[in-house]
Write a protein that holds these residues in place. Structure first.
Motif, PDB file in Angstrom:
ATOM      1  N   ALA A 187       1.170  -1.202  -0.033  1.00 13.49           N
ATOM      2  CA  ALA A 187      -0.456  -0.100  -0.246  1.00 13.49           C
ATOM      3  C   ALA A 187       0.753   1.260  -0.050  1.00 13.49           C
ATOM      4  N   GLY A 188       0.439   2.118  -0.657  1.00 13.74           N
ATOM      5  CA  GLY A 188       1.188   3.281  -0.730  1.00 13.74           C
ATOM      6  C   GLY A 188       2.441   3.476  -1.173  1.00 13.74           C
ATOM      7  N   ALA A 189       2.938   2.450  -2.299  1.00 11.84           N
ATOM      8  CA  ALA A 189       3.663   2.268  -3.154  1.00 11.84           C
ATOM      9  C   ALA A 189       3.629   2.457  -4.429  1.00 11.84           C
ATOM     10  N   GLY A 190       5.543   3.390  -4.168  1.00 10.31           N
ATOM     11  CA  GLY A 190       5.159   4.067  -6.259  1.00 10.31           C
ATOM     12  C   GLY A 190       5.462   3.080  -7.077  1.00 10.31           C
ATOM     13  N   PHE A 191       5.572   4.129  -8.420  1.00  3.29           N
ATOM     14  CA  PHE A 191       6.193   3.044  -9.937  1.00  3.29           C
ATOM     15  C   PHE A 191       6.939   2.336 -10.110  1.00  3.29           C
ATOM     16  N   GLU A 192       7.896   2.900  -8.570  1.00  6.40           N
ATOM     17  CA  GLU A 192       9.403   1.713  -8.727  1.00  6.40           C
ATOM     18  C   GLU A 192       9.249   0.695  -7.723  1.00  6.40           C
ATOM     19  N   ASP A 193       7.887   0.626  -6.742  1.00  3.94           N
ATOM     20  CA  ASP A 193       8.845   0.196  -6.137  1.00  3.94           C
ATOM     21  C   ASP A 193       7.460  -1.232  -5.815  1.00  3.94           C
ATOM     22  N   PHE A 194       6.101  -1.146  -6.710  1.00  2.14           N
ATOM     23  CA  PHE A 194       5.529  -1.833  -6.148  1.00  2.14           C
ATOM     24  C   PHE A 194       5.243  -3.158  -6.499  1.00  2.14           C
ATOM     25  N   GLN A 195       4.794  -4.146  -5.820  1.00  2.00           N
ATOM     26  CA  GLN A 195       5.275  -5.666  -6.393  1.00  2.00           C
ATOM     27  C   GLN A 195       3.791  -5.822  -7.303  1.00  2.00           C
ATOM     28  N   TRP A 196       2.367  -5.136  -6.690  1.00  2.00           N
ATOM     29  CA  TRP A 196       1.548  -5.330  -8.342  1.00  2.00           C
ATOM     30  C   TRP A 196       0.593  -3.958  -7.493  1.00  2.00           C
ATOM     31  N   ARG A 197      -0.323  -4.408  -9.227  1.00  3.69           N
ATOM     32  CA  ARG A 197      -1.275  -2.358  -9.152  1.00  3.69           C
ATOM     33  C   ARG A 197      -2.283  -3.285  -9.348  1.00  3.69           C
ATOM     34  N   ILE A 198      -2.980  -2.879  -9.275  1.00  2.00           N
ATOM     35  CA  ILE A 198      -4.410  -2.717 -10.291  1.00  2.00           C
ATOM     36  C   ILE A 198      -5.306  -1.427 -10.509  1.00  2.00           C
ATOM     37  N   SER A 199      -5.705  -0.945 -11.396  1.00  2.00           N
ATOM     38  CA  SER A 199      -5.862   0.702 -12.084  1.00  2.00           C
ATOM     39  C   SER A 199      -7.266   0.157 -13.051  1.00  2.00           C
ATOM     40  N   THR A 200      -7.030   1.631 -12.647  1.00  2.00           N
ATOM     41  CA  THR A 200      -8.450   1.780 -14.767  1.00  2.00           C
ATOM     42  C   THR A 200      -8.421   2.651 -14.637  1.00  2.00           C
ATOM     43  N   ALA A 201      -7.995   2.919 -16.986  1.00  2.00           N
ATOM     44  CA  ALA A 201      -7.397   4.062 -16.702  1.00  2.00           C
ATOM     45  C   ALA A 201      -8.772   4.768 -18.780  1.00  2.00           C
ATOM     46  N   LYS A 202      -8.792   5.920 -18.070  1.00  2.00           N
ATOM     47  CA  LYS A 202      -9.722   6.282 -19.700  1.00  2.00           C
ATOM     48  C   LYS A 202      -8.361   6.487 -20.195  1.00  2.00           C
ATOM     49  N   VAL A 203      -8.730   6.015 -21.504  1.00  2.00           N
ATOM     50  CA  VAL A 203      -7.503   6.374 -22.685  1.00  2.00           C
ATOM     51  C   VAL A 203      -8.722   7.577 -23.700  1.00  2.00           C
ATOM     52  N   GLY A 204      -8.186   8.015 -23.480  1.00  2.00           N
ATOM     53  CA  GLY A 204      -8.421   9.683 -24.571  1.00  2.00           C
ATOM     54  C   GLY A 204      -8.451   9.487 -26.193  1.00  2.00           C
ATOM     55  N   GLY A 205      -6.932   9.209 -26.618  1.00  2.00           N
ATOM     56  CA  GLY A 205      -6.332   9.426 -27.758  1.00  2.00           C
ATOM     57  C   GLY A 205      -5.416   8.269 -27.833  1.00  2.00           C
ATOM     58  N   SER A 206      -4.525   8.428 -29.379  1.00  2.00           N
ATOM     59  CA  SER A 206      -3.405   7.693 -29.557  1.00  2.00           C
ATOM     60  C   SER A 206      -2.471   8.437 -28.710  1.00  2.00           C
ATOM     61  N   GLY A 207      -1.340   7.460 -28.675  1.00  2.94           N
ATOM     62  CA  GLY A 207      -0.159   8.127 -28.154  1.00  2.94           C
ATOM     63  C   GLY A 207       0.707   6.508 -27.715  1.00  2.94           C
ATOM     64  N   PRO A 208       1.557   7.249 -27.215  1.00  2.00           N
ATOM     65  CA  PRO A 208       2.744   5.920 -26.151  1.00  2.00           C
ATOM     66  C   PRO A 208       1.762   5.151 -25.589  1.00  2.00           C
ATOM     67  N   PHE A 209       2.304   4.346 -24.908  1.00  2.00           N
ATOM     68  CA  PHE A 209       1.726   3.741 -23.316  1.00  2.00           C
ATOM     69  C   PHE A 209       3.312   3.849 -22.858  1.00  2.00           C
ATOM     70  N   SER A 210       2.777   4.380 -21.663  1.00  2.00           N
ATOM     71  CA  SER A 210       4.503   4.605 -20.353  1.00  2.00           C
ATOM     72  C   SER A 210       5.189   2.621 -20.112  1.00  2.00           C
ATOM     73  N   GLY A 222       4.832  -5.140 -19.993  1.00  2.00           N
ATOM     74  CA  GLY A 222       5.060  -4.303 -19.867  1.00  2.00           C
ATOM     75  C   GLY A 222       6.724  -3.198 -20.387  1.00  2.00           C
ATOM     76  N   GLY A 223       7.649  -3.832 -20.466  1.00  2.00           N
ATOM     77  CA  GLY A 223       9.249  -3.244 -20.455  1.00  2.00           C
ATOM     78  C   GLY A 223       9.405  -2.791 -22.321  1.00  2.00           C
ATOM     79  N   LEU A 224       8.072  -3.661 -23.011  1.00  2.00           N
ATOM     80  CA  LEU A 224       8.337  -3.038 -24.485  1.00  2.00           C
ATOM     81  C   LEU A 224       7.731  -1.746 -24.504  1.00  2.00           C
ATOM     82  N   ALA A 225       8.348  -1.030 -25.406  1.00  2.00           N
ATOM     83  CA  ALA A 225       7.772   0.764 -26.521  1.00  2.00           C
ATOM     84  C   ALA A 225       6.763   0.278 -27.051  1.00  2.00           C
ATOM     85  N   CYS A 226       5.744   0.552 -26.799  1.00  4.15           N
ATOM     86  CA  CYS A 226       4.056   0.124 -27.237  1.00  4.15           C
ATOM     87  C   CYS A 226       3.014   1.504 -27.041  1.00  4.15           C
ATOM     88  N   GLU A 227       2.289   1.810 -28.425  1.00  2.00           N
ATOM     89  CA  GLU A 227       2.253   2.824 -29.411  1.00  2.00           C
ATOM     90  C   GLU A 227       0.217   2.244 -29.604  1.00  2.00           C
TER      91      GLU A 227
END
Length: 177
Positions: free
Chosen positions: A31-54, A94-99
């Motif tokens: 709980a409270g971990a950031g993107f650099e140190d989480f073990q797992w994460r569940i989220s929802t996302a609103k994707v508004g348009g085309s573009g790169p994924f992180s 998730g390590g692959l660049a993705c558009e």
């Protein structure tokens, strides 16, 4: 239902760094971990348009479109995932660049992100639950499930994996490798 319910109505969305959408964390471990140190994460996302994924090196992802239009994910290795609300969960590195390409309207998706050595799966009704060592089991309601106390897009923590995935739900499992 056996555990804490994470209500969709209690989630707040925050903009992505690239401005292409918004994300809302449902639950993260620890709980409270950031993107650099989480073990797992569940989220929802609103994707508004085309573009790169992180890009998230060392992270396995599973994406499930919940509502809205279709999306094409084009990866640097040449692979392509075509997804829409009827296509089910899609695992990828998730390590692959993705558009992402949205040929139509925006969408809402469910994301599972898991750091090795753990593994995560998202199962739909009709899919069997594997006999792996389950560290965490979560039921995500794709539709209103008032008979079990869940509203649309609520998530409940389970004490263990059920034998079957209930109709109108997704089962998210965090597994030991």
């Amino acid at each position: 239902m056996t555990g804490r319910i994470h209500r969709a109505a209690e989630r707040g969305f925050a903009p992505w760094k690239n401005g292409g959408g918004e994300t809302a964390e449902v639950i993260c471990h620890p709980a409270g971990a950031g993107f650099e140190d989480f073990q797992w994460r569940i989220s929802t996302a609103k994707v508004g348009g085309s573009g790169p994924f992180s890009v998230f090196p060392g992270i396995d992802r599973v994406l499930t479109v919940l509502e809205g239009g279709a999306m094409l994910l084009r990866f640097e290795d040449g692979s392509v995932i075509e997804t829409d609300p009827g296509s089910g969960p899609h695992p990828f590195d998730g390590g692959l660049a993705c558009e992402a390409e949205l040929p139509g309207t925006g969408l809402l998706d469910l994301n599972l992100m898991v750091r090795a050595p753990l593994r995560g799966v998202v199962l739909q009704p009709g899919e069997a639950v594997a006999g792996a060592a389950v560290l965490g089991a979560y039921l995500f309601a794709r539709e209103d499930r008032a008979e079990v106390g869940l509203g649309r897009y609520d998530l409940v923590e389970l004490d263990g994996a059920p034998e079957a995935v209930p109709a109108g739900c997704l089962l998210i499992l965090i597994l030991e490798e």
